[in-house]
Design a protein around this motif. Structure first.
Motif, PDB file in Angstrom:
ATOM      1  N   GLU A   1       0.858  -1.230  -0.056  1.00  0.00           N
ATOM      2  CA  GLU A   1       0.057  -0.068  -0.051  1.00  0.00           C
ATOM      3  C   GLU A   1       0.837   1.312  -0.090  1.00  0.00           C
ATOM      4  OE1 GLU A   1      -3.065   0.032   3.001  1.00  0.00           O
ATOM      5  OE2 GLU A   1      -3.362  -2.355   2.867  1.00  0.00           O
ATOM      6  N   MET A   2       2.111   1.184   0.589  1.00  0.00           N
ATOM      7  CA  MET A   2       2.849   2.433   0.811  1.00  0.00           C
ATOM      8  C   MET A   2       3.450   2.803  -0.660  1.00  0.00           C
ATOM      9  SD  MET A   2       5.402   1.847   4.055  1.00  0.00           S
ATOM     10  CE  MET A   2       4.626   1.610   5.881  1.00  0.00           C
ATOM     11  N   ARG A   3       3.836   1.492  -1.353  1.00  0.00           N
ATOM     12  CA  ARG A   3       4.423   1.750  -2.669  1.00  0.00           C
ATOM     13  C   ARG A   3       3.202   2.300  -3.635  1.00  0.00           C
ATOM     14  NH1 ARG A   3       7.845  -3.646  -2.637  1.00  0.00           N
ATOM     15  NH2 ARG A   3       6.157  -4.338  -1.379  1.00  0.00           N
ATOM     16  N   ALA A   4       1.968   1.883  -3.266  1.00  0.00           N
ATOM     17  CA  ALA A   4       1.113   2.316  -4.292  1.00  0.00           C
ATOM     18  C   ALA A   4       1.097   3.778  -3.985  1.00  0.00           C
ATOM     19  CB  ALA A   4      -0.179   1.441  -4.040  1.00  0.00           C
ATOM     20  N   ALA A   5       0.954   4.325  -2.680  1.00  0.00           N
ATOM     21  CA  ALA A   5       0.817   5.717  -2.393  1.00  0.00           C
ATOM     22  C   ALA A   5       2.008   6.451  -2.897  1.00  0.00           C
ATOM     23  CB  ALA A   5       0.813   5.777  -0.919  1.00  0.00           C
ATOM     24  N   ILE A   6       3.175   5.951  -2.930  1.00  0.00           N
ATOM     25  CA  ILE A   6       4.127   6.671  -3.427  1.00  0.00           C
ATOM     26  C   ILE A   6       4.118   6.670  -4.999  1.00  0.00           C
ATOM     27  CG2 ILE A   6       6.845   6.434  -3.966  1.00  0.00           C
ATOM     28  CD1 ILE A   6       7.102   4.887  -1.137  1.00  0.00           C
ATOM     29  N   LEU A   7       3.769   5.887  -5.820  1.00  0.00           N
ATOM     30  CA  LEU A   7       3.498   5.638  -6.933  1.00  0.00           C
ATOM     31  C   LEU A   7       2.380   6.727  -7.554  1.00  0.00           C
ATOM     32  CD1 LEU A   7       4.274   2.194  -7.972  1.00  0.00           C
ATOM     33  CD2 LEU A   7       5.883   4.144  -8.511  1.00  0.00           C
ATOM     34  N   ALA A   8       1.446   6.747  -6.687  1.00  0.00           N
ATOM     35  CA  ALA A   8       0.316   7.633  -7.051  1.00  0.00           C
ATOM     36  C   ALA A   8       0.790   9.073  -6.928  1.00  0.00           C
ATOM     37  CB  ALA A   8      -1.044   7.302  -5.939  1.00  0.00           C
TER      38      ALA A   8
END
Lengths: 363, 363, 363, 363
Positions: free
Chosen positions: A194-201
């Motif tokens: 989820e963190m990685r997704a937030a960073i990519l977003a």
């Protein structure tokens, strides 16, 4: 005065983002300590921008050359100097920034302090690149500490608003090793995703996110540190705030202690394996600035990367007129995960310094 | 090494809670500075336990005697020594504690560090009483700073789970003066009433609460501080963690920055009154460790008073057996409100030290 | 920055000649050390102006009061503060000196540094009186060292042009004790008589003389000190030059080494009692800044007392006009003999500081 | 802790005689200062072994490479790192010395301190080679000082028992420049010739001689330095004793003051060009540790080079047996003349550090 820290172990960092090299002088290392270069490189590689889209595209090999302080792979008592060449600078990316300070960066304050003489290319001496030599110091300290049964580890406990679980009451060297081996240092893999997704977003939005790093040290004796301003917390804080983008620091419960009652926050003493321990560890292993023998636990917040692709409001330093700034170049949408080994490095270096003083409480 | 801080301005604190006196030596004060003793006393009185039920019943006059450093009411360049006698010690209250360390206190760590030789009466050198001489140093620094248009103020932004409003973008000397005149230092009186209620509720439960102090400094020039480990944040942190019970510290948005995006956390630059300013102040007045010229804003968390009236679990240091401990004596159900001037004092002393260095960025 | 020294053991001196008191804060003393007040007083009395005509007529009891740092006669780990009241100030003797700086004194430089705000009464903070609290620190250090078999002693090796014999190759604790018991600290009584005659002759001429103090420390382990600027010589020098009137310092052969050849100045190594020793000790017990295990030997020169009864040429600071100055008041025709315990005190304090660091060469 | 000095200007030296490189990090240099590399090289060349038979045959180019701290030839506020490669090491010359410490060298003390782990090749970190980077720091300081009208110069005032004349009361920048241009830095050419003859005579005897260096600084403001342990003398001494082979240091009359009376040694005040001056300068420009505005004058003694070709007595560290040692390799029959620019370098660096503090006596 500025780019140095330590008491018996002195660490002095030099270099600018777009200069020839960055490096470190470490004075006061105990002699006879073997330095394993492969292990050190693995530690340095944790800080390096990866090949993933989570990090800047700048490529540096980050292999330190040792100019002094070692003989036959062992420390010899003399100051150790390690130099890391800068190879992949794109200084032209920064030309515009001489006159237009980037919001959230040290451009304006450096320009003011040094009356226009600061090296503003890529943040100059304020660049995150300076954490590479810091990790050389910390990586060496970690090797020396681990031979004495003291282990330091860290993970990303929050990023982009997503939280990882916290360290258990007694983290182990094994847990730290597992974290160090992960490409993204979290305890709970799902939180990591989820963190990685937030960073990519954020990256997609030409924006960035911040995060919080939780660091622990185990194996410390009780009685380390001095009262008042010589406390372990003081000495760690004096250095940890030198990591670029760190804006807050807490030990044990930290800010959450404001919401607790004394009966909840106090750690009851008990005996375990013939040693005084505490049943809980709200104190983060430190009482009165001095270690209790329980794990040292701290958390440092890393603000969102100030370099973002969106247009921002700034001023022309030359004319004092308003300006719009769009930062090009290569940037990290998040630096908190890359700062994880840096927090470990600083913690290890400060702890080694404290340990070298010995228990001077009595003589 | 331990009870001292500062670079050009050195502050050295001495004394134990139940010794003859507590005091401070301040070395490096600029000469010719008038010290107004009445104003200093008013500042010291803010830290003193009041007559309200919110504080300990220990009564101390807390009037410093100056042994050196002043001539005709002005600093003369020589180190200033101020001594505050201890008059209202009840050492017998602490007899039992020699063998039974109080949870959450430094009793056990001091005993360990000094192999049983620590003065354990009332917390000894770790007692909150040591903040009295610290306030002498800070009160003097505040007078010197205010003559240069630099003002430091603070309030209790949270206690017992109740929150006060935050400082406005540009706090004023007037606002600081109003806060200093209040018996309970909050901006929002209603929040203050709820805080007091929470403290009294804890007291009734033989328990305690913690709190968060927000401190600001206005009038600072841009360009103060050094890169990396010489930053303003580093130097404040190195001292603020020396205030007993402080377990966390943040600047500007601090830990909240982890939840923000770069576009939200960056402060856009603009011109105002011919000066570079920022439209917001998420950075708390510091970028790259160096002041921006905007207000310096920090928050420190004070844990709930560890001395509580409830029975607690501990151990006999002599025998290693489990013990129950009920602390008698006089205690504060909350010390966060009394720590408000202490945070101001430390902030002022560190800022004066930084200012004395001058702008050595250029020569 | 100025009136403090030490690394792990911090000594901070305060007070002015004609202020309320002089004193010292010693931070970092090991805990559990018994302080024998009678022995300390005997040491302090060696520095006091005697009843002989060789010294000033100023009378001070010089009995320190301990405000902190001791519990039941033992150090407790907390900073120790000792205060000595000033009782016999004759400030009116100094009125004229506010405007007319005394040649050879710090009056003019203090006035310049502090823009006229310096306390000029009796030399203020620059007075030899400040060596009383320095001797408190050194006297305590001597007691702690002697329990570890390390002894420090000194004698007047030259005064008024008369020379005493030098220390033997291996001075003993017994020899130091004999010197300490003498009213005039010389090895050769005949030389001492001549020195006293030279001092009295100068006094009769309303003049003064200087001298050289030789100090030795025995029982030190080899390996103490750090390379380059952390050497034992560096650390002693940094403090010894803080004794008023000291204008030169040398170790071992010192300046005489310029007249020797390498073959004469080198100390051959040999084995003795299973230990590496040197056959001679031209190095004064230090090679490369680090102790050899042989006796540490240093000599410090004390200039002739600048306060003399003869008319001298000076200027009015207010008007810039030439002035004649005749100093009244009470003065020492020689201070070198009274500086003997002060040199011991400083040497002992610095050595204790070095020893507290332990052998951090390895870990 | 050891190979660093300075307060606001931090100088950190690294390297070993036979390692890859020697170098220096200088932190705290004011920004915007132009560094003239040719002038710096001329200064460094004064320290280099010449082609004359007076010096070692070791050949090093001694050209520093700047890794950081400069942008377009000017200091940029960031720490400056300069590296000098070692090219002409003959390590095999030193093989025997691992087990047989050279008398008069740091071999034995380094071996003891670091439990056998010291780099013993060519003196390792204790080698005179380390004065090359020290001269980089000093050469840069000299350029910055000279732009402010402060000049530092030195000469060999004694060598091999031959004495040069002393500096005049007011040495000039012109005189310093003339000395710097001489191949052998003396004021009186005839004395210089005799010194050279004495050095060559020693060389022929496989022996060595020592010498005394007199250094002066002109253009200093009055009021520089702090009382007691912060004096100019203290701060210079703390660093000057870090120059290898320095065993004594004196200011003004120094040790000769012990032979003078107060009326001879005191410097009468007078007015000159509207400034307070002294008619003589027995104080060497310093009273109470603080500059008077008169020339600063100091003398440092350099012992005879311990490396001599004659057989010497030593011990086998491995077996504790007596051994004879004949040092081969390349050595200086005198290093005092080569140490002249090193004393200038240290003096300049310490003075710049003091000046950067500004006159913090008042605010």
């Amino acid at each position: 005065m500025s780019s140095e820290f330590g008491n018996l172990l002195r660490v002095s960092i030099f270099g600018q983002s777009h200069g020839k090299a960055v490096g470190v002088v470490i004075d006061g290392l105990p002699a006879g300590e073997e330095i394993d270069p492969a292990e050190l490189q693995r530690f340095l590689d944790r800080r390096k921008p990866g090949t993933s889209p989570l990090s800047t595209a700048r490529r540096e090999t980050d292999v330190p050359e040792f100019l002094s302080g070692l003989e036959n792979g062992r420390t010899c008592g003399a100051p150790l100097c390690a130099v890391i060449q800068n190879v992949d600078q794109h200084s032209k990316d920064y030309g515009e920034l001489r006159d237009k300070p980037r919001p959230g960066h040290a451009d304006y304050t450096a320009w003011t302090k040094w009356s226009g003489h600061a090296d503003m290319r890529g943040g100059g001496h304020f660049s995150g690149r300076l954490t590479a030599p810091l990790c050389v110091a910390g990586g060496i300290a970690k090797q020396i500490l681990s031979r004495r049964g003291i282990h330091v580890g860290a993970h990303l406990v929050s990023a982009g608003g997503v939280r990882d679980i916290s360290f258990p009451l007694h983290p182990t060297a094994q847990l730290f090793a597992e974290l160090a081996a992960k490409p993204f240092p979290v305890l709970d893999e799902k939180a990591g995703e989820e963190m990685r997704a937030a960073i990519l977003a954020a990256k997609q939005d030409l924006d960035s996110v911040g995060g919080v790093i939780e660091c622990a040290a185990v194996g410390l004796p009780a009685g380390l540190g001095d009262p008042m301003f010589g406390g372990v917390e003081n000495r760690l804080a004096a250095v940890l705030f030198g990591i670029p983008a760190v804006k807050g620091l807490e030990f044990g419960e930290g800010f959450r202690a404001a919401e607790l009652r004394g009966s909840e926050n106090n750690d009851p003493f008990m005996m375990e394996d013939g040693q005084v321990r505490t049943r809980t560890n709200h104190a983060g292993g430190i009482l009165g600035g001095i270690t209790t023998g329980m794990p040292l636990v701290l958390r440092a917040v890393v603000k969102p990367t100030p370099s973002i692709g969106r247009p921002q409001e700034t001023v022309h330093l030359s004319s004092g007129e308003t300006a719009e700034l769009t930062i090009h170049g290569r940037h990290d949408p998040c630096i908190a995960h890359r700062a994880v080994p840096v927090v470990e490095a600083v913690t290890a270096a400060v702890l080694l310094d404290l340990l070298l003083e010995g228990n001077h409480g009595t003589f």
